[in-house]
Scaffold this motif. Structure first.
Motif, mmCIF file in Angstrom:
data_model
loop_
_atom_site.group_PDB
_atom_site.id
_atom_site.type_symbol
_atom_site.label_atom_id
_atom_site.label_comp_id
_atom_site.label_asym_id
_atom_site.label_seq_id
_atom_site.Cartn_x
_atom_site.Cartn_y
_atom_site.Cartn_z
ATOM 1 N N LEU A 91 49.438 38.948 56.367
ATOM 2 C CA LEU A 91 49.330 38.795 54.915
ATOM 3 C C LEU A 91 49.493 40.140 54.219
ATOM 4 N N LEU A 92 48.863 41.168 54.755
ATOM 5 C CA LEU A 92 48.981 42.520 54.197
ATOM 6 C C LEU A 92 50.444 42.941 54.101
ATOM 7 N N TYR A 93 51.190 42.757 55.177
ATOM 8 C CA TYR A 93 52.591 43.179 55.183
ATOM 9 C C TYR A 93 53.455 42.253 54.326
ATOM 10 N N ALA A 94 53.133 40.969 54.289
ATOM 11 C CA ALA A 94 53.873 40.033 53.438
ATOM 12 C C ALA A 94 53.714 40.406 51.967
ATOM 13 N N GLU A 95 52.512 40.792 51.576
ATOM 14 C CA GLU A 95 52.255 41.167 50.185
ATOM 15 C C GLU A 95 53.037 42.415 49.774
ATOM 16 N N GLN A 96 53.430 43.215 50.760
ATOM 17 C CA GLN A 96 54.216 44.419 50.486
ATOM 18 C C GLN A 96 55.710 44.203 50.716
ATOM 19 N N ASN A 97 56.101 42.951 50.948
ATOM 20 C CA ASN A 97 57.500 42.608 51.240
ATOM 21 C C ASN A 97 58.024 43.305 52.494
ATOM 22 N N MET A 98 57.146 43.477 53.447
ATOM 23 C CA MET A 98 57.526 44.011 54.755
ATOM 24 C C MET A 98 57.612 42.820 55.712
ATOM 25 N N SER A 99 58.652 42.023 55.503
ATOM 26 C CA SER A 99 58.745 40.711 56.141
ATOM 27 C C SER A 99 58.746 40.755 57.660
ATOM 28 N N LYS A 100 59.469 41.698 58.253
ATOM 29 C CA LYS A 100 59.527 41.751 59.723
ATOM 30 C C LYS A 100 58.150 42.019 60.326
ATOM 31 N N ALA A 101 57.433 42.967 59.754
ATOM 32 C CA ALA A 101 56.081 43.255 60.248
ATOM 33 C C ALA A 101 55.160 42.058 59.997
ATOM 34 N N ALA A 102 55.312 41.438 58.844
ATOM 35 C CA ALA A 102 54.492 40.269 58.522
ATOM 36 C C ALA A 102 54.718 39.159 59.547
ATOM 37 N N ILE A 103 55.977 38.868 59.835
ATOM 38 C CA ILE A 103 56.300 37.808 60.792
ATOM 39 C C ILE A 103 55.721 38.137 62.166
ATOM 40 N N HIS A 104 55.830 39.391 62.573
ATOM 41 C CA HIS A 104 55.280 39.799 63.877
ATOM 42 C C HIS A 104 53.799 39.435 63.967
ATOM 43 N N TRP A 105 53.008 39.868 62.988
ATOM 44 C CA TRP A 105 51.565 39.656 63.047
ATOM 45 C C TRP A 105 51.187 38.201 62.822
ATOM 46 N N LEU A 106 51.924 37.525 61.950
ATOM 47 C CA LEU A 106 51.616 36.114 61.700
ATOM 48 C C LEU A 106 51.891 35.257 62.934
ATOM 49 N N THR A 107 53.004 35.503 63.605
ATOM 50 C CA THR A 107 53.288 34.727 64.822
ATOM 51 C C THR A 107 52.307 35.094 65.930
ATOM 52 N N GLU A 108 51.905 36.343 65.967
ATOM 53 C CA GLU A 108 50.892 36.762 66.937
ATOM 54 C C GLU A 108 49.579 36.006 66.699
ATOM 55 N N SER A 109 49.268 35.756 65.431
ATOM 56 C CA SER A 109 48.001 35.097 65.099
ATOM 57 C C SER A 109 47.950 33.651 65.569
#
Length: 187
Positions: free
Chosen positions: A43-61
């Motif tokens: 969520l933190l990275y998604a809010e900053q439009n850092m989509s690749k990092a967001a996807i990494h952590w979200l799928t990890e979750s």
């Protein structure tokens, strides 16, 4: 974790990131806690439009856990932002299935809105779907989503030179912001 989420809400990105990584250090082998922290990092990275990092952590979750419709929504949205339509729509279908099985009308609508916002070329369908979604959120007094989607519709109208309609939905967005403030005020 709550302090990290507060930092996200306040756009204090570095502080939020530090708090989440500190929380990971304390979570050790508690997989359910780690999953929550991974989601929050996404969520933190998604809010900053850092989509690749967001996807990494979200799928990890959700690896090793039953998928969460809110996490799936964020993954689909981030794939749409990256222009990876096939991946986005695969995740969107998974999320929509969960929302339907669990009878979650708000998320059924949100998944449909997400698809329309990123893929619909029919302007009338985009407008219709946004209006229906906003009406649902108004009926539910869900002011956060009224604010979010009113802005989308107002921007849509402004881009299509329908300024009176744009003003109407910008005003609704402001009304929603005021309601959100009122609900958070001490009484």
């Amino acid at each position: 974790m709550a302090l990290g989420l507060n930092s996200v809400n306040l756009h204090q990105w570095e502080e939020a990131e530090e708090r989440f990584y500190n929380a990971l250090n304390y979570a050790n082998k508690d997989n359910s806690m780690r999953s929550l922290i991974y989601h929050d990092l996404g969520l933190l990275y998604a809010e900053q439009n850092m989509s690749k990092a967001a996807i990494h952590w979200l799928t990890e979750s959700i690896s090793g856990n039953s998928p969460n419709y809110k996490t799936i929504y964020l993954i689909a949205r981030e794939y749409y932002k990256l222009g990876k339509i096939n991946e986005a729509e695969n995740w969107l279908k998974k999320g929509l299935n969960i929302a339907q099985k669990e009878n979650l009308p708000t998320y059924q609508i949100r998944f449909n809105l997400l698809k329309v916002l990123y893929t619909e070329s029919d302007k009338e369908m985009t407008e219709k779907t946004l209006k229906e979604g906003i009406n649902h959120f108004l009926n539910e007094n869900d002011w956060n989503y009224v604010e979010e989607y009113s802005k989308y519709l107002a921007d849509y109208y402004a881009a299509n030179q329908k300024y009176q309609e744009a003003v109407q939905y910008y005003q609704l967005m402001i009304k929603a912001q005021n309601k959100i403030s009122e609900l958070g005020a001490l009484k």
